[in-house]
Design a protein around this motif. Structure first.
Motif, PDB file in Angstrom:
ATOM      1  N   ASP A 139       1.041  -0.792  -0.144  1.00  0.00           N
ATOM      2  CA  ASP A 139       0.326   0.121   0.366  1.00  0.00           C
ATOM      3  C   ASP A 139       0.450   1.179   0.102  1.00  0.00           C
ATOM      4  N   HIS A 140       0.280   2.638  -0.058  1.00  0.00           N
ATOM      5  CA  HIS A 140       1.317   3.809  -0.240  1.00  0.00           C
ATOM      6  C   HIS A 140       1.577   3.806   1.116  1.00  0.00           C
ATOM      7  N   ALA A 141       1.824   3.499   2.460  1.00  0.00           N
ATOM      8  CA  ALA A 141       2.344   3.357   2.953  1.00  0.00           C
ATOM      9  C   ALA A 141       3.747   2.426   3.029  1.00  0.00           C
ATOM     10  N   GLY A 142       3.981   1.268   2.553  1.00  0.00           N
ATOM     11  CA  GLY A 142       5.328  -0.017   2.640  1.00  0.00           C
ATOM     12  C   GLY A 142       4.177  -0.729   2.769  1.00  0.00           C
ATOM     13  N   ARG A 143       2.989  -1.126   3.154  1.00  0.00           N
ATOM     14  CA  ARG A 143       2.720  -2.228   3.928  1.00  0.00           C
ATOM     15  C   ARG A 143       1.880  -3.205   2.950  1.00  0.00           C
ATOM     16  N   PRO A 144       2.224  -4.366   3.448  1.00  0.00           N
ATOM     17  CA  PRO A 144       2.162  -5.248   2.257  1.00  0.00           C
ATOM     18  C   PRO A 144       0.573  -5.704   1.938  1.00  0.00           C
ATOM     19  N   SER A 145       0.116  -5.931   1.055  1.00  0.00           N
ATOM     20  CA  SER A 145      -0.955  -6.196   0.759  1.00  0.00           C
ATOM     21  C   SER A 145      -1.390  -7.604   0.512  1.00  0.00           C
TER      22      SER A 145
END
Length: 418
Positions: A139-145
């Motif tokens: 996602d835009h915060a760098g968290r895995p999707s």
């Protein structure tokens, strides 16, 4: 040829920031000035224009693809209502096959039920069935999707399998192909689309950097010994796993299209074959554009200057870019027109032929990889179609079952094996 596939951008932004995304991280910037979501008026006009085109050309069937960005950002109910509007305007004499292409992270049981109720099938974009395969899809915060996307895929398979269109996966030769394929099977997709990354001669795909030019207008070096084929090798490994299965575990469109074209049957994908393109895009502001893959080449590559308020889809058919894509072999490089694989390969995907200063009249940047795959499939198909031959004696090479190993054969001519 009239358009029969209408890709409507219902939302022009995405809740993910995939690191390789050609749309938001590529050279095209047109999305920045467009509204985030298509207005009700734009969707209403799009439905009118689609029905108008279908009536004008006597279409009995057409495909409606609800796209983005991430289309589920507008909500499942709005997607369903738009699909219903297109069907209503098209009339009962026409079948509208509606699909939404989503990253899967916003799929809930309620959303799936709503889409299914409106006869909208659901396609999911995933790079594999493991978190490690999806490291670039954050996602835009760098968290895995991956966890959310996999949960959506499993919900779909468990609760509404009839609405499950399949999974779209971008080829990554750095992964183990068979492991990735089997991981996707765990998500129970009825079909897989294996897509080559949208690279070209100016911006080569990963693993194919620095390929030398062969001359003006046709920079592709001849395929042959020593030419790397990492994508072809990856695809052939999955093909063998798919081909040798005791039952058809899932459809793989690229492989089925390749087999069909080798048998002289018509194809239905822009990645292979010479069938003219029949897809058109409606952007969130109502602009009529060519397919998104062109945006991987340069800024405004997909633009036509047309919009659904002032122009019909017939106007788009007369656009030079669309006409070029419907010209078949005439639009290909001379080397492609002389190639014995022409009717199967078709020059490869249009976007993969681009070279700055030379346009799209080059060989595909994946020329050698496509040859590797097509000849491999041809050899397997020839072996399957050949009548059993007598064993040639002790020590003869054999395939399972004891039959002598059939020689590999080149493809020669339109759909022919010899």
């Amino acid at each position: 040829m009239p358009f029969a596939q209408f890709i409507v951008k219902v939302h022009g932004r995405c809740n993910l920031a995939c690191r390789y995304c050609y749309l938001y991280a590529g050279p095209d910037r047109t999305w920045r000035t467009r509204p985030a979501a298509a207005s009700p008026a734009t969707l209403d006009r799009a439905a009118d224009r689609i029905a108008e085109h279908a009536r004008a050309h006597g279409l009995r069937e057409l495909a409606l693809v609800l796209h983005g960005g991430e289309p589920l950002l507008v909500g499942a109910a709005r997607l369903g209502a738009f699909a219903d509007a297109v069907r209503d305007r098209a009339g009962p004499a026409r079948t509208v096959h509606a699909t939404v292409q989503t990253n899967g992270t916003l799929l809930t049981e309620r959303a799936i039920t709503t889409l299914a109720r409106h006869s909208v099938r659901i396609g999911i974009s995933l790079d594999g069935g493991r978190a490690a395969h999806n490291a670039a899809r954050t996602d835009h915060a760098g968290r895995p999707s991956f966890a959310a996307a996999a949960r959506g895929a499993r919900l779909l398979a468990a609760h509404r399998p009839e609405a499950y269109a399949g999974i779209l996966t971008v080829v990554d030769p750095r992964t183990d192909p068979v492991e990735l394929y089997e991981s996707l099977l765990e998500l129970r997709p009825p079909a897989l689309d294996l897509l080559l990354p949208h690279g070209n001669w100016t911006s080569p795909p990963p693993g194919l950097p620095g390929l030398p030019a062969a001359g003006p207008g046709d920079p592709a070096p001849a395929a042959g010994p020593g030419r790397p084929t990492p994508y072809g090798d990856w695809l052939t490994a999955i093909f063998d796993r798919w081909w040798r299965a005791d039952r058809r575990e899932t459809r793989v469109r690229l492989f089925e299209e390749c087999v069909a074209l080798l048998l002289g049957l018509p194809g239905a994908t822009e990645s292979l074959g010479l069938d003219p393109v029949n897809a058109v895009v409606v952007e969130t502001d109502g602009a009529i554009e060519q397919v998104d893959s062109l945006k991987s080449a340069y800024d405004t590559a997909a633009a036509t200057g047309l919009d659904i308020r002032h122009h019909s889809f017939d106007d788009a058919l007369r656009h030079p870019g669309v006409a070029a894509r419907q010209a078949g072999a005439a639009a290909l490089a001379a080397a492609c027109r002389a190639c014995p694989l022409l009717t199967v390969c078709g020059g490869g995907h249009y976007a993969h032929r681009y070279r700055a200063g030379h346009g799209f009249t080059q060989r595909s940047v994946y020329c050698a990889d496509l040859e590797r795959l097509i000849r491999h499939v041809a050899a397997r198909l020839t072996g399957a179609l050949a009548p059993p031959a007598p064993v040639a004696g002790p020590g003869a090479p054999s395939v399972p079952g004891g039959a002598p190993l059939a020689p590999t054969v080149p493809v020669a001519g339109p759909g022919a094996l010899r």
